[in-house]
Structures are given as structure tokens and as C-alpha cells.
Design an enzyme around this catalytic site. Structure first.
Site, short mmCIF file in Angstrom:
data_model
loop_
_atom_site.label_atom_id
_atom_site.label_comp_id
_atom_site.label_asym_id
_atom_site.label_seq_id
_atom_site.Cartn_x
_atom_site.Cartn_y
_atom_site.Cartn_z
N LYS A 172 -0.86 -9.30 3.59
CA LYS A 172 -0.06 -8.74 4.69
C LYS A 172 -0.92 -7.79 5.50
O LYS A 172 -1.66 -6.98 4.94
CB LYS A 172 1.17 -8.00 4.14
CG LYS A 172 1.99 -7.28 5.21
CD LYS A 172 3.41 -6.97 4.75
CE LYS A 172 3.56 -5.78 3.86
NZ LYS A 172 3.16 -4.50 4.44
N ASP A 208 -0.90 -6.21 0.23
CA ASP A 208 -1.24 -5.52 1.49
C ASP A 208 -2.73 -5.40 1.66
O ASP A 208 -3.46 -5.07 0.71
CB ASP A 208 -0.66 -4.09 1.47
CG ASP A 208 0.66 -4.00 2.19
OD1 ASP A 208 0.91 -4.81 3.10
OD2 ASP A 208 1.45 -3.11 1.83
N ASP A 245 0.84 -1.20 0.00
CA ASP A 245 0.00 0.00 0.00
C ASP A 245 0.88 1.26 0.00
O ASP A 245 0.37 2.38 -0.01
CB ASP A 245 -1.04 -0.01 1.13
CG ASP A 245 -0.43 -0.09 2.52
OD1 ASP A 245 0.81 -0.20 2.63
OD2 ASP A 245 -1.21 -0.04 3.50
N SER A 246 2.21 1.06 -0.08
CA SER A 246 3.11 2.18 -0.37
C SER A 246 2.74 2.79 -1.71
O SER A 246 3.22 3.89 -2.05
CB SER A 246 4.57 1.70 -0.40
OG SER A 246 4.70 0.57 -1.23
N GLU A 306 9.92 -3.80 10.18
CA GLU A 306 10.30 -2.52 9.56
C GLU A 306 10.89 -1.58 10.60
O GLU A 306 10.30 -1.38 11.68
CB GLU A 306 9.08 -1.88 8.88
CG GLU A 306 9.43 -0.52 8.25
CD GLU A 306 8.42 -0.01 7.24
OE1 GLU A 306 7.40 -0.68 6.98
OE2 GLU A 306 8.66 1.11 6.72
N GLU A 359 -0.88 -5.25 9.19
CA GLU A 359 0.04 -4.53 10.08
C GLU A 359 -0.38 -4.59 11.53
O GLU A 359 -1.56 -4.39 11.85
CB GLU A 359 0.11 -3.05 9.64
CG GLU A 359 0.72 -2.88 8.27
CD GLU A 359 0.92 -1.41 7.91
OE1 GLU A 359 0.72 -0.53 8.78
OE2 GLU A 359 1.28 -1.15 6.75
O1 KIV Z 1 3.61 -1.05 1.51
C1 KIV Z 1 4.79 -1.39 1.44
O2 KIV Z 1 5.49 -1.19 0.45
C2 KIV Z 1 5.37 -2.05 2.59
C3 KIV Z 1 6.87 -2.11 2.64
C4 KIV Z 1 7.40 -0.84 3.19
C5 KIV Z 1 7.33 -3.28 3.42
O3 KIV Z 1 4.69 -2.46 3.46
#
Ligand code: KIV
Length: 275
Positions: A115, A87, A48-49, A184, A117
Site C-alpha cells: 500500500k 504498507d 505503518d500505524s 480514509e 499513500e
Molecule cells: O497504517 C494503517 O494502519 C493504515 C490504516 C489507517 C488504513 O493505513
């Protein structure tokens, strides 16, 4: 060509079994997915970056399920033989039922694993997903979706209490059956100790050289991310763990290959990338 979870999974299990370092990279589209697969990346993360690097936002908080589904489909189309982690965006896994519904949508879009968090309450969510056959990666340490609660982009696990909490969360996530624990921005010594104390492989970003693997954001690896769209690039300073792999190579594919090699040969991250 359909994405092939069994070939992606067996390749990954083999290298984990051999103790080879895992090279993971973020990816958001089919062209880079194809290039990254050819360059030997082991895992592609539809992160989600994308809120920052594709949408120009300050953080990941505006990313939606629709965004994640769209980009997961794009990546799956370009990398049929690579393990894909998507994510779960903020507010898409607030309770077990909602998490399952949304995780299934990401899997249907082509992800092999989702993934999420945080530790604490997230452990039950992870357990629920794993119990319903959804592979999970747990993201601990600095968790970008909590950037406001954490008071900005800050290293986590520096105090004894915080290190203990992250360690207990990692152990609980491992016991809940997650497939990876991503760490992280934590001190290298803490990541080393967590990696040694759980059976689950760890993936680090700003977490030192002793994790089972490493992840970087593609635009950071290429040295082209200069902060949110509305901010002056000269005000932006890359985090310490970022390395520009395009420098010294003559193509994007060579840069991605150089990253994979550096992870495998344990030359990245170097001491200057660690906390
Ligand atoms: O969203 C993302 O790119 C991430 C990385 C920073 C691990 O979670």
C-alpha cells in the site's frame, strides 16, 4: 506452514465477485494474525500505524523498511491463508526504482500486496509497480504520512476542489491497475460516488458505509489505544469512525468476529461513525 497466496487470492476474489463486503483489519504479529484469520478477517494490513500503536510515536513518520519487513514476516507466519497488504513506509517509494526494490522486499517477507499513500506523482509509481507484477493498494483521502503537510488529522474532500482531486486520483489509480483504493476520512457521500465510478473495490476508514469494504486499526477495534506513549490518555479522543467491538463481547476473538459480522451485515459503520 508457508503463506499461500493463491488460496488467499481465490477466497478474496470470490467474495468480491459475490459483492460481499470486505472486512480488513490491521495486524502486526503472529498471534493476532492467527486469531484474526480464525475470526474470518478477509485482509490483514500490516500498517505503518505500528509507529503509533506499537512504538508509541505521534505518527507514522519514523517507521522504517526494517520495521515493516519484520512485522510482515510475523503476520505471514500466523495467517497462511489470508491476503496480506503491507504498507510502504515514508521515504521508501520516492521514485519508481526505489519503490520496486522496497516493494519486492515486502513481498519476499510475505505480503501479497503493498500500500502506498497519495495520488498525483504516486500514480506513476503505482503504474510502475503494477507493470512489474507487484499488486498495489492506493491510499487516498487523509494520508497519515502527510499529516504535517495536511495540518493534522483532518477530513479530506470537503470542498469541491478537494473532492474532485481525490476522485480524479481514484480514477487514475484504478486505471493504473491497483487492486484496491483505500479511502480514509472523507465524507460518506464522496466515498459512495467514488466507489460507484471505479471498477476497483474501495476500502473505507471513516469513509461511510458504501465502500466495498472497511478497515480498522486492531487496537482501536479493541478500545485500547489511548494516544502516543508520552501523552496523557485523558487528553486523547478517538476519531469518530472508531468503534470498540470488545464492549459487549467476552473475548478478543469474539470482538474481532463481531467486527467482521458487522461489516458483512452492513451495520458498521453506522451514521455516527461517518462524516
Ligand atoms: O497504517 C494503517 O494502519 C493504515 C490504516 C489507517 C488504513 O493505513
Amino acid at each position: 506452514m508457508p503463506n499461500n497466496p493463491s488460496s488467499a487470492h481465490s477466497k478474496l476474489s470470490q467474495l468480491i465477485g459475490l459483492g460481499e463486503k470486505i472486512a480488513m483489519l490491521t495486524c502486526y504479529d503472529a498471534t493476532f494474525a492467527k486469531l484474526s484469520e480464525a475470526a474470518g478477517v478477509d485482509i490483514l494490513l500490516i500498517g505503518d500505524s505500528l509507529g503509533m500503536v506499537l512504538q508509541g510515536a505521534d505518527n507514522t513518520l519514523s517507521v522504517t523498511m526494517q520495521d515493516m519487513i519484520y512485522h510482515t514476516r510475523c503476520v505471514a507466519a500466523g495467517a497462511p491463508s489470508t491476503w496480506l497488504i503491507a504498507d510502504m513506509p515514508v521515504s521508501s517509494y520516492d521514485n519508481p526504482e526505489q519503490a520496486y526494490t522496497n516493494a519486492k522486499r515486502l513481498i519476499e517477507a510475505g505480503a501479497h500486496m503493498v500500500k502506498l499513500e497519495g495520488g498525483g506523482a504516486m500514480i506513476e509509481i503505482a503504474r510502475h509497480l503494477v507493470g512489474h507484477h507487484i499488486p498495489v493498494c492506493a491510499h487516498l483521502g487523509f494520508t497519515p504520512q502527510s499529516v504535517e503537510q495536511l495540518g493534522g488529522y483532518k477530513i479530506q474532500g470537503k470542498t469541491e476542489d478537494s473532492a474532485k482531486r481525490i476522485t480524479l486520483d481514484a480514477v487514475a489509480m484504478s486505471n493504473a491497475g491497483v487492486g484496491f483504493v483505500l479511502l480514509e476520512m472523507v465524507p460518506a457521500a464522496l466515498a459512495k460516488q467514488i466507489t460507484a465510478s471505479i471498477a476497483t473495490p474501495t476500502i473505507g476508514i471513516g469513509a461511510g458505509p458504501d465502500c466495498s469494504g472497511q478497515v480498522l486499526v486492531l487496537q482501536d477495534l479493541l478500545g485500547i489505544y489511548t494516544g502516543p506513549a508520552h501523552k496523557n490518555p485523558s487528553d486523547f479522543k478517538s476519531p469518530r469512525f472508531v468503534h470498540n467491538f470488545l464492549q459487549g463481547t467476552n473475548s478478543i476473538q469474539a470482538a474481532v468476529s463481531a467486527y467482521v459480522l458487522a461489516v458483512k451485515q452492513k451495520t458498521f459503520p453506522a451514521p455516527q461513525h461517518c462524516y
